[in-house]
Design a protein around this motif. Structure first.
Motif, PDB file in Angstrom:
ATOM      1  N   LEU A 106      -7.093  84.121  56.252  1.00 11.27           N
ATOM      2  CA  LEU A 106      -7.261  83.781  54.840  1.00 11.27           C
ATOM      3  C   LEU A 106      -7.445  85.017  53.965  1.00 11.27           C
ATOM      4  N   ASP A 107      -7.634  86.160  54.588  1.00 11.56           N
ATOM      5  CA  ASP A 107      -7.775  87.390  53.807  1.00 11.56           C
ATOM      6  C   ASP A 107      -6.536  87.673  52.975  1.00 11.56           C
ATOM      7  N   VAL A 108      -5.416  87.086  53.364  1.00  9.94           N
ATOM      8  CA  VAL A 108      -4.186  87.299  52.617  1.00  9.94           C
ATOM      9  C   VAL A 108      -4.330  86.801  51.182  1.00  9.94           C
ATOM     10  N   TYR A 109      -5.258  85.874  50.950  1.00 13.35           N
ATOM     11  CA  TYR A 109      -5.453  85.341  49.602  1.00 13.35           C
ATOM     12  C   TYR A 109      -6.155  86.329  48.672  1.00 13.35           C
ATOM     13  N   THR A 110      -6.643  87.413  49.206  1.00 15.37           N
ATOM     14  CA  THR A 110      -7.252  88.445  48.358  1.00 15.37           C
ATOM     15  C   THR A 110      -6.277  89.581  48.075  1.00 15.37           C
ATOM     16  N   ASP A 111      -5.063  89.488  48.602  1.00 21.64           N
ATOM     17  CA  ASP A 111      -4.044  90.517  48.383  1.00 21.64           C
ATOM     18  C   ASP A 111      -3.276  90.171  47.113  1.00 21.64           C
ATOM     19  N   THR A 112      -3.768  90.622  45.998  1.00 24.87           N
ATOM     20  CA  THR A 112      -3.218  90.260  44.693  1.00 24.87           C
ATOM     21  C   THR A 112      -1.749  90.652  44.566  1.00 24.87           C
ATOM     22  N   GLU A 113      -1.405  91.821  45.056  1.00 25.44           N
ATOM     23  CA  GLU A 113      -0.020  92.298  44.943  1.00 25.44           C
ATOM     24  C   GLU A 113       0.924  91.428  45.763  1.00 25.44           C
ATOM     25  N   LEU A 114       0.520  91.085  46.972  1.00 30.80           N
ATOM     26  CA  LEU A 114       1.359  90.233  47.818  1.00 30.80           C
ATOM     27  C   LEU A 114       1.557  88.858  47.195  1.00 30.80           C
ATOM     28  N   LEU A 115       0.476  88.240  46.727  1.00 30.14           N
ATOM     29  CA  LEU A 115       0.583  86.898  46.161  1.00 30.14           C
ATOM     30  C   LEU A 115       1.428  86.902  44.885  1.00 30.14           C
ATOM     31  N   ALA A 116       1.334  87.957  44.098  1.00 32.16           N
ATOM     32  CA  ALA A 116       2.133  88.036  42.878  1.00 32.16           C
ATOM     33  C   ALA A 116       3.625  88.092  43.193  1.00 32.16           C
ATOM     34  N   ALA A 117       3.967  88.630  44.354  1.00 35.22           N
ATOM     35  CA  ALA A 117       5.370  88.728  44.768  1.00 35.22           C
ATOM     36  C   ALA A 117       5.811  87.529  45.597  1.00 35.22           C
ATOM     37  N   THR A 118       4.916  86.568  45.806  1.00 30.61           N
ATOM     38  CA  THR A 118       5.200  85.394  46.626  1.00 30.61           C
ATOM     39  C   THR A 118       5.563  84.220  45.737  1.00 30.61           C
ATOM     40  N   ASP A 119       6.661  83.554  46.071  1.00 31.05           N
ATOM     41  CA  ASP A 119       7.110  82.414  45.276  1.00 31.05           C
ATOM     42  C   ASP A 119       6.508  81.103  45.756  1.00 31.05           C
ATOM     43  N   LEU A 120       6.154  81.038  47.044  1.00 32.21           N
ATOM     44  CA  LEU A 120       5.636  79.798  47.617  1.00 32.21           C
ATOM     45  C   LEU A 120       4.642  80.101  48.720  1.00 32.21           C
ATOM     46  N   VAL A 121       3.459  79.512  48.613  1.00 34.50           N
ATOM     47  CA  VAL A 121       2.481  79.515  49.701  1.00 34.50           C
ATOM     48  C   VAL A 121       2.517  78.144  50.359  1.00 34.50           C
ATOM     49  N   VAL A 122       2.772  78.130  51.661  1.00 38.68           N
ATOM     50  CA  VAL A 122       2.696  76.900  52.454  1.00 38.68           C
ATOM     51  C   VAL A 122       1.435  77.013  53.296  1.00 38.68           C
ATOM     52  N   GLN A 123       0.466  76.161  53.033  1.00 39.54           N
ATOM     53  CA  GLN A 123      -0.807  76.256  53.744  1.00 39.54           C
ATOM     54  C   GLN A 123      -0.973  75.111  54.736  1.00 39.54           C
ATOM     55  N   CYS A 124      -1.387  75.465  55.951  1.00 38.83           N
ATOM     56  CA  CYS A 124      -1.763  74.479  56.962  1.00 38.83           C
ATOM     57  C   CYS A 124      -3.035  74.994  57.631  1.00 38.83           C
ATOM     58  N   TRP A 125      -4.174  74.714  56.993  1.00 38.79           N
ATOM     59  CA  TRP A 125      -5.461  75.243  57.443  1.00 38.79           C
ATOM     60  C   TRP A 125      -6.516  74.147  57.273  1.00 38.79           C
ATOM     61  N   THR A 126      -6.765  73.425  58.351  1.00 40.61           N
ATOM     62  CA  THR A 126      -7.695  72.307  58.277  1.00 40.61           C
ATOM     63  C   THR A 126      -9.129  72.783  58.478  1.00 40.61           C
ATOM     64  N   MET A 127     -10.001  72.268  57.624  1.00 40.92           N
ATOM     65  CA  MET A 127     -11.427  72.610  57.648  1.00 40.92           C
ATOM     66  C   MET A 127     -11.592  74.124  57.558  1.00 40.92           C
ATOM     67  N   GLY A 128     -12.487  74.710  58.322  1.00 38.16           N
ATOM     68  CA  GLY A 128     -12.721  76.136  58.196  1.00 38.16           C
ATOM     69  C   GLY A 128     -13.480  76.457  56.923  1.00 38.16           C
ATOM     70  N   GLN A 129     -13.695  77.727  56.712  1.00 39.84           N
ATOM     71  CA  GLN A 129     -14.396  78.187  55.516  1.00 39.84           C
ATOM     72  C   GLN A 129     -13.625  79.327  54.883  1.00 39.84           C
ATOM     73  N   ALA A 130     -13.513  79.282  53.589  1.00 40.30           N
ATOM     74  CA  ALA A 130     -12.923  80.375  52.824  1.00 40.30           C
ATOM     75  C   ALA A 130     -13.991  80.955  51.925  1.00 40.30           C
ATOM     76  N   THR A 131     -13.909  82.232  51.680  1.00 43.84           N
ATOM     77  CA  THR A 131     -14.851  82.865  50.768  1.00 43.84           C
ATOM     78  C   THR A 131     -14.451  82.543  49.334  1.00 43.84           C
ATOM     79  N   PRO A 132     -15.392  82.627  48.399  1.00 41.47           N
ATOM     80  CA  PRO A 132     -15.028  82.432  46.993  1.00 41.47           C
ATOM     81  C   PRO A 132     -13.918  83.381  46.544  1.00 41.47           C
ATOM     82  N   GLU A 133     -13.919  84.596  47.074  1.00 42.34           N
ATOM     83  CA  GLU A 133     -12.878  85.559  46.700  1.00 42.34           C
ATOM     84  C   GLU A 133     -11.504  85.109  47.181  1.00 42.34           C
ATOM     85  N   GLN A 134     -11.464  84.478  48.368  1.00 37.90           N
ATOM     86  CA  GLN A 134     -10.186  84.018  48.910  1.00 37.90           C
ATOM     87  C   GLN A 134      -9.618  82.853  48.100  1.00 37.90           C
ATOM     88  N   THR A 135     -10.425  81.835  47.849  1.00 42.11           N
ATOM     89  CA  THR A 135      -9.899  80.694  47.101  1.00 42.11           C
ATOM     90  C   THR A 135      -9.647  81.051  45.633  1.00 42.11           C
TER      91      THR A 135
END
Length: 219
Positions: free
Chosen positions: A44-73
């Motif tokens: 989930l650390d990938v969600y803190t990579d602002t540059e990568l996400l800005a260049a991403t057109d689609l995020v497909v998520q398959c992550w049941t339960m678990g915990q994400a940090t406020p910074e990640q979400t």
């Protein structure tokens, strides 16, 4: 010339009961065939990579339960707000990071329960949304899988529903959103509650609406 290829990021992990690797693998060839360059992340650390996400057109998520940090979400929500699409199915998108209200605000729904085991039930398309590109040309269909009871946001655009019959606890029949979309800032979100097991996607309508949902959500 700039590269016209779209970029998809598949984020998978969490509870193994939803087979995040095996089921997301079903869609990797489809995304590639649609012109996406696909990157897969098991963090989930990938969600803190602002540059990568800005260049991403689609995020497909398959992550049941678990915990994400406020910074990640927050990173994910900011990316969607800026135009990155978000899509997923079943618990991989609506039973993620329980208790994270900001994440639930983004997706528009949270899983609460399902009746024990798998059972036959009908997925009914919403007539008023029949020309939406995710469901156009499809008809109501039957599935044999889990049926999700959801808490949903009134701002979602419901494309398909299922019905929970009256019982001693509920007292009356309940129509439940099963597939929906929403716009979020400049981005789009697609959610299907169908997809606990790989053979759910052997149902042609399930496979079709899921693939269309991925494309619809993409920037």
């Amino acid at each position: 010339m700039s590269d016209p290829t779209r970029r998809a990021l598949v984020v998978r992990g969490g509870w193994e009961g939803h087979s995040p690797v095996a089921i997301t693998d079903l869609f990797l060839p489809f995304l590639t065939s649609e012109g996406f360059t696909v990157e897969v992340s098991d963090s989930l650390d990938v969600y803190t990579d602002t540059e990568l996400l800005a260049a991403t057109d689609l995020v497909v998520q398959c992550w049941t339960m678990g915990q994400a940090t406020p910074e990640q979400t927050e990173g994910l929500a900011n990316a969607v707000r800026a135009g990155t699409g978000l899509a997923g199915w079943h618990g991989g998108i609506v039973d993620s990071f329980r208790g994270d209200v900001n994440y639930q605000y983004l997706t528009g729904g949270q899983f609460l329960m399902h009746p024990r085991g798998f059972h036959d039930h009908e997925v009914r398309l919403v007539a008023e949304r029949a020309r939406h590109p995710v469901i156009i040309g499809l008809s109501d269909f039957q599935v044999h899988t889990e049926q999700y009871w959801m808490a949903t946001d009134p701002l979602i655009d419901t494309l398909a529903t299922t019905v929970f019959p009256a019982d001693e606890e509920r007292g009356r029949e309940v129509v439940m959103p099963a597939v929906w979309t929403r716009n979020w800032g400049e981005g789009r979100v697609f959610v299907s509650t169908i997809g606990h097991k790989a053979d759910d996607f052997d149902v042609p309508e399930v496979r079709t609406l899921t693939e269309r949902g991925l494309l619809w959500a993409s920037r």
